[in-house]
Design an enzyme around this catalytic site. Structure first.
Site, PDB file in Angstrom:
ATOM      1  CE  LYS A 152      36.268  39.937  39.025  1.00 20.62           C
ATOM      2  NZ  LYS A 152      37.538  40.510  39.475  1.00 20.62           N
ATOM      3  NE  ARG A 157      34.300  39.843  45.432  1.00 21.15           N
ATOM      4  CZ  ARG A 157      34.239  40.607  44.351  1.00 21.15           C
ATOM      5  NH1 ARG A 157      33.265  40.490  43.481  1.00 21.15           N
ATOM      6  NH2 ARG A 157      35.181  41.494  44.145  1.00 21.15           N
ATOM      7  NE  ARG A 190      39.146  49.645  38.101  1.00 21.81           N
ATOM      8  CZ  ARG A 190      38.661  48.525  38.627  1.00 21.81           C
ATOM      9  NH1 ARG A 190      38.311  47.527  37.836  1.00 21.81           N
ATOM     10  NH2 ARG A 190      38.566  48.398  39.927  1.00 21.81           N
ATOM     11  NE  ARG A 217      35.647  49.799  41.397  1.00 23.21           N
ATOM     12  CZ  ARG A 217      35.627  48.486  41.173  1.00 23.21           C
ATOM     13  NH1 ARG A 217      35.336  48.033  39.959  1.00 23.21           N
ATOM     14  NH2 ARG A 217      35.900  47.631  42.130  1.00 23.21           N
ATOM     15  NE  ARG A 262      38.886  45.972  45.034  1.00 22.48           N
ATOM     16  CZ  ARG A 262      39.181  46.791  44.022  1.00 22.48           C
ATOM     17  NH1 ARG A 262      39.712  47.988  44.265  1.00 22.48           N
ATOM     18  NH2 ARG A 262      38.940  46.428  42.793  1.00 22.48           N
TER      19      ARG A 262
HETATM   20  P1  AP5 Z   1      38.900  45.353  35.038  1.00 25.81           P
HETATM   21  O1  AP5 Z   1      38.359  44.630  33.834  1.00 25.81           O
HETATM   22  O2  AP5 Z   1      38.168  46.557  35.492  1.00 25.81           O
HETATM   23  O3  AP5 Z   1      39.144  44.308  36.227  1.00 25.81           O
HETATM   24  P2  AP5 Z   1      38.126  43.499  37.141  1.00 25.81           P
HETATM   25  O4  AP5 Z   1      38.628  42.087  37.187  1.00 25.81           O
HETATM   26  O5  AP5 Z   1      36.718  43.718  36.721  1.00 25.81           O
HETATM   27  O6  AP5 Z   1      38.440  44.166  38.552  1.00 25.81           O
HETATM   28  P3  AP5 Z   1      37.474  44.770  39.638  1.00 25.81           P
HETATM   29  O7  AP5 Z   1      38.292  45.728  40.442  1.00 25.81           O
HETATM   30  O8  AP5 Z   1      36.193  45.280  39.072  1.00 25.81           O
HETATM   31  O9  AP5 Z   1      37.182  43.495  40.488  1.00 25.81           O
HETATM   32  P4  AP5 Z   1      36.734  43.416  41.895  1.00 25.81           P
HETATM   33  O10 AP5 Z   1      36.413  41.987  41.960  1.00 25.81           O
HETATM   34  O11 AP5 Z   1      37.685  43.908  42.937  1.00 25.81           O
HETATM   35  O12 AP5 Z   1      35.521  44.492  42.008  1.00 25.81           O
HETATM   36  P5  AP5 Z   1      33.948  44.322  42.003  1.00 25.81           P
HETATM   37  O13 AP5 Z   1      33.377  45.514  41.347  1.00 25.81           O
HETATM   38  O14 AP5 Z   1      33.551  42.978  41.545  1.00 25.81           O
HETATM   39  O15 AP5 Z   1      40.429  45.740  34.702  1.00 25.81           O
HETATM   40  C1  AP5 Z   1      41.278  46.371  35.665  1.00 25.81           C
HETATM   41  C2  AP5 Z   1      42.292  47.298  34.968  1.00 25.81           C
HETATM   42  O16 AP5 Z   1      43.159  46.527  34.132  1.00 25.81           O
HETATM   43  C3  AP5 Z   1      41.659  48.362  34.030  1.00 25.81           C
HETATM   44  O17 AP5 Z   1      42.401  49.538  34.118  1.00 25.81           O
HETATM   45  C4  AP5 Z   1      41.755  47.723  32.641  1.00 25.81           C
HETATM   46  O18 AP5 Z   1      41.791  48.696  31.629  1.00 25.81           O
HETATM   47  C5  AP5 Z   1      43.075  46.950  32.755  1.00 25.81           C
HETATM   48  N1  AP5 Z   1      43.105  45.725  31.932  1.00 25.81           N
HETATM   49  C6  AP5 Z   1      42.097  44.811  31.793  1.00 25.81           C
HETATM   50  N2  AP5 Z   1      42.485  43.802  30.980  1.00 25.81           N
HETATM   51  C7  AP5 Z   1      43.765  44.079  30.627  1.00 25.81           C
HETATM   52  C8  AP5 Z   1      44.736  43.395  29.817  1.00 25.81           C
HETATM   53  N3  AP5 Z   1      44.454  42.229  29.223  1.00 25.81           N
HETATM   54  N4  AP5 Z   1      45.974  43.957  29.695  1.00 25.81           N
HETATM   55  C9  AP5 Z   1      46.260  45.136  30.315  1.00 25.81           C
HETATM   56  N5  AP5 Z   1      45.395  45.829  31.078  1.00 25.81           N
HETATM   57  C10 AP5 Z   1      44.164  45.299  31.245  1.00 25.81           C
HETATM   58  O19 AP5 Z   1      33.617  44.386  43.573  1.00 25.81           O
HETATM   59  C11 AP5 Z   1      33.779  45.563  44.316  1.00 25.81           C
HETATM   60  C12 AP5 Z   1      33.300  45.350  45.749  1.00 25.81           C
HETATM   61  O20 AP5 Z   1      31.884  45.037  45.755  1.00 25.81           O
HETATM   62  C13 AP5 Z   1      33.955  44.202  46.517  1.00 25.81           C
HETATM   63  O21 AP5 Z   1      35.194  44.590  47.092  1.00 25.81           O
HETATM   64  C14 AP5 Z   1      32.876  43.891  47.565  1.00 25.81           C
HETATM   65  O22 AP5 Z   1      32.906  44.828  48.613  1.00 25.81           O
HETATM   66  C15 AP5 Z   1      31.584  44.079  46.776  1.00 25.81           C
HETATM   67  N6  AP5 Z   1      31.128  42.839  46.137  1.00 25.81           N
HETATM   68  C16 AP5 Z   1      31.044  42.574  44.796  1.00 25.81           C
HETATM   69  N7  AP5 Z   1      30.608  41.327  44.572  1.00 25.81           N
HETATM   70  C17 AP5 Z   1      30.395  40.772  45.792  1.00 25.81           C
HETATM   71  C18 AP5 Z   1      29.959  39.482  46.220  1.00 25.81           C
HETATM   72  N8  AP5 Z   1      29.658  38.505  45.343  1.00 25.81           N
HETATM   73  N9  AP5 Z   1      29.861  39.253  47.567  1.00 25.81           N
HETATM   74  C19 AP5 Z   1      30.148  40.221  48.461  1.00 25.81           C
HETATM   75  N10 AP5 Z   1      30.594  41.449  48.122  1.00 25.81           N
HETATM   76  C20 AP5 Z   1      30.721  41.723  46.801  1.00 25.81           C
HETATM   77 MG    MG Z   2      34.992  44.644  37.592  1.00 25.36          MG
END
Ligand code: AP5
Ligand code: MG
Length: 210
Positions: free
Chosen positions: A13, A88, A122, A153, A164
């Site tokens: 994402k 979410r 990552r 992270r 997660r």
């Molecule tokens: P990356 O693009 O970083 O993946 P991502 O989908 O953004 O994953 P996240 O870990 O950021 O998602 P998340 O939903 O767990 O975390 P968030 O910060 O939202 O890519 C991942 C890896 O793959 C990288 O190494 C990249 O290089 C590689 N990659 C990417 N594309 C690729 C491809 N095509 N081929 C190969 N490799 C590839 O949330 C964190 C925390 O915040 C949550 O756990 C929660 O506690 C809180 N939170 C956030 N939003 C909310 C909400 N709405 N409500 C309540 N709590 C929330």
């Molecule tokens: Mg992300």
């Protein structure tokens, strides 16, 4: 254009969001990034969010919804925005319906077996937020884009990633159906395609939405 980006943790994402936001001149709003910035700055929201993000659980809905509702009133959202990591769960999606009109939901489908390795490997730039994977860094510890320091992270460890993924399956995956019924879902497969190829697929579809 007002978009939502859906997908499991590690689906890509954040990787796609920066590219989409740049191409269409819209704001990238990541609730995860907002919580991490608040934690870093020791704000009240950061103090509250820390235990949830560290354990992979969702930050309480009232807090998260209030942050997004306020953020969408900022001037920079007038040209459109891309919500990454919000909504979410069903509560957040229904709340969003009361203060936003979404044009499309980009859903990145991915083989769940790839996610643990993607997340535990990552590395993220402290300055610009660019994501990398250790397998392609060859020991480099700085960002190719801006020279910033790369870090891991705190929630990218096997135990928290497991939580997660469980939270995603239970609470977030049902949103695919929620937005499907509204005719808003745009499906993509993120398993095999390198990030640039996947971006090309997304652009082909979003160009028609504009
Ligand atoms: P990356 O693009 O970083 O993946 P991502 O989908 O953004 O994953 P996240 O870990 O950021 O998602 P998340 O939903 O767990 O975390 P968030 O910060 O939202 O890519 C991942 C890896 O793959 C990288 O190494 C990249 O290089 C590689 N990659 C990417 N594309 C690729 C491809 N095509 N081929 C190969 N490799 C590839 O949330 C964190 C925390 O915040 C949550 O756990 C929660 O506690 C809180 N939170 C956030 N939003 C909310 C909400 N709405 N409500 C309540 N709590 C929330
Ligand atoms: Mg992300």
């Amino acid at each position: 254009m007002k978009l939502i980006l859906l997908g499991a943790p590690g689906a890509g994402k954040g990787t796609q969001a920066t590219k989409i936001a740049e191409r269409y001149g819209i704001v990238h709003i990541s609730t995860g990034d907002i919580f991490r910035a608040n934690i870093k700055n020791g704000t009240e929201i950061g103090l509250l969010a820390k235990s949830y993000t560290d354990s992979g659980k969702l930050v309480p809905d009232e807090v998260t919804v209030a942050i997004v509702k306020d953020r969408l009133t900022w001037d920079d959202c007038k040209n459109g925005y891309l919500l990454d990591g919000f909504p979410r769960n069903l509560y957040q999606a229904e709340a969003l319906d009361t203060f936003a009109n979404i044009d499309g939901v980009v859903n990145i489908n991915i083989d769940p077996n790839l996610l643990m390795d993607r997340l535990c490997g990552r590395r993220v730039c402290r300055e610009c937020g660019e994501s990398y994977h250790v397998s392609t860094l060859n020991g480099v510890t700085t960002c190719a884009r801006c020279g910033g320091e790369l870090y891991q992270r705190k929630d990218d460890n096997p135990e928290t990633v497991g939580e997660r993924l469980a939270v995603y399956n239970e609470q977030t995956a049902p949103l695919i159906d929620y937005y499907g019924k509204k005719g808003l879902i745009l499906n993509f497969t993120g398993s095999e395609a390198p990030a640039d190829v996947l971006f090309g697929e997304i652009v082909k579809v979003l160009d028609k939405l504009q």
